[in-house]
Motif scaffolding. Sequence first.
Motif, PDB file in Angstrom:
ATOM      1  N   ASP A 217      37.778  22.989  70.055  1.00 43.30           N
ATOM      2  CA  ASP A 217      37.591  24.037  69.189  1.00 43.30           C
ATOM      3  C   ASP A 217      38.777  25.035  69.580  1.00 43.30           C
ATOM      4  O   ASP A 217      39.198  25.653  68.525  1.00 43.30           O
ATOM      5  N   ARG A 220      41.737  23.697  67.687  1.00 37.34           N
ATOM      6  CA  ARG A 220      41.973  24.222  66.280  1.00 37.34           C
ATOM      7  C   ARG A 220      42.055  25.520  65.855  1.00 37.34           C
ATOM      8  O   ARG A 220      42.790  25.815  65.065  1.00 37.34           O
ATOM      9  N   TRP A 221      41.338  26.334  66.794  1.00 43.59           N
ATOM     10  CA  TRP A 221      41.614  27.893  66.404  1.00 43.59           C
ATOM     11  C   TRP A 221      42.899  28.184  66.619  1.00 43.59           C
ATOM     12  O   TRP A 221      43.597  29.118  65.838  1.00 43.59           O
ATOM     13  N   LEU A 247      38.600  34.169  69.081  1.00 39.93           N
ATOM     14  CA  LEU A 247      37.607  32.949  68.940  1.00 39.93           C
ATOM     15  C   LEU A 247      36.414  33.124  69.482  1.00 39.93           C
ATOM     16  O   LEU A 247      35.149  32.777  69.017  1.00 39.93           O
ATOM     17  N   ARG A 251      32.616  33.345  67.769  1.00 38.84           N
ATOM     18  CA  ARG A 251      31.417  32.535  68.281  1.00 38.84           C
ATOM     19  C   ARG A 251      30.296  33.440  68.957  1.00 38.84           C
ATOM     20  O   ARG A 251      29.144  33.179  68.665  1.00 38.84           O
ATOM     21  N   LEU A 369      33.220  29.060  60.291  1.00 33.70           N
ATOM     22  CA  LEU A 369      33.696  28.226  61.374  1.00 33.70           C
ATOM     23  C   LEU A 369      33.518  26.607  61.069  1.00 33.70           C
ATOM     24  O   LEU A 369      34.550  25.689  61.540  1.00 33.70           O
ATOM     25  N   SER A 370      32.681  26.146  60.373  1.00 27.24           N
ATOM     26  CA  SER A 370      32.443  24.939  59.796  1.00 27.24           C
ATOM     27  C   SER A 370      33.725  24.248  58.932  1.00 27.24           C
ATOM     28  O   SER A 370      34.197  23.288  59.131  1.00 27.24           O
ATOM     29  N   ILE A 374      35.431  23.836  63.292  1.00 29.44           N
ATOM     30  CA  ILE A 374      34.949  24.653  64.683  1.00 29.44           C
ATOM     31  C   ILE A 374      33.544  24.645  64.803  1.00 29.44           C
ATOM     32  O   ILE A 374      32.701  24.979  64.196  1.00 29.44           O
ATOM     33  N   SER A 375      32.919  24.282  66.106  1.00 28.21           N
ATOM     34  CA  SER A 375      31.561  24.434  66.084  1.00 28.21           C
ATOM     35  C   SER A 375      31.116  25.726  66.553  1.00 28.21           C
ATOM     36  O   SER A 375      31.742  26.603  66.834  1.00 28.21           O
TER      37      SER A 375
END
Length: 380
Positions: A217, A220-221, A247, A251, A369-370, A374-375
């Motif tokens: 995650d 990717r961010w 990030l 989240r 996020l999807s 990213i979860s």
Amino acid sequence: MTPADLSRTVLHAVHRAVAENALRAPVPARVRVERTRPGGSGDFACAVALQLAGDAGLPALEVARILRERVAAEPGIGRVEITGPGFLSFTLDAPGDSDRALLDAVREQGSAYGHGGALRDEVLRFHHPREVRAAVTADAVRRVVLSQGARVRISCEEAGEAGEAVEAEWGLLGVTVDAYGTPPVTSPADPSAPLIPVRPVPAGATARELLERLGADATRWGLLRPASHDRAPLGDDLLVQGEANPLFLVRYAHARARALPRGAAALGFTSESDAAPAPYEAASDAALYESPARPLLDLLADHPRVLLAAARRRAPDRVARQLEAVAHAFFDFHASCPPLPSGDEKPSAAHRSRLALAEAAGTVLAGGLSLLGISAPAHL
């Protein structure tokens, strides 16, 4: 919505129609709207369809129909009618109606809120080098353009001897590749689908190195948050559990938004409580229709436009920045207008309205996020 707001909304609809090739005409510098005359229909009227008809080579009524479908769904617009030879007549929502309609739309569409079909006629072929940031960027671009209805195929330069290992590491980052090798610049099956290179500034590290140090995650961010022409900062600050880490902020805002309905249920109410005649009913609740909730509502309303712009520009960094803005606005709203009652305070219609807005923010954060791959955990 003021006349100036309505004018900008109509002008934006003209820009969209031209960008989507539904209308071929020069975009005017401004659009004039006027109060409807006595006996007329609606609150305001606009003659832009008649103004554009000649250059577009279409009847004014047809231009009006093209613009009406792009204006009717905008926040603040209650009804759009075509009158006379091609005038657009607008009836505006009562204060609060557009906000409730927005929250209803997010609730109904869920994580697909903001998805659309503007690119449904496009076939896009992306090609990237065998490098981790290029692969992750191409994957995120695929997700974003798919959300707008396009068909997508991604190819990568030849894998080479270490291809299988690299593919496995990319797989841990959620990346898939449709084909290896450089395809022709134009596709024999579809000459209108040219090859589009995806070449961001390289990460300067391998997928394995980034996965071992940051996890999927944060990797990717870190790769997607900067614009592709900028270097990607990939330091350990991506793992910091604090609001200085964007990030974590995004989240955490999502997790907090998801926790609020659980807290409300423990107190015996929801945003759709039977005690309220309708969801979000609290027309006198300034928390929804005025500051400090206004920035959050405006960002949620703007989310579909941001996703379409990110798809057209092949720029997933725009989605990341939108999520950061939503997270900041959510925490500002939450601090000023708590969705849950405190102490001996009883749940009210205002609390239900605020809870509905918080839930909508959580839904938008999860959907964004999807799209970035990213979860969005419900607990942090």
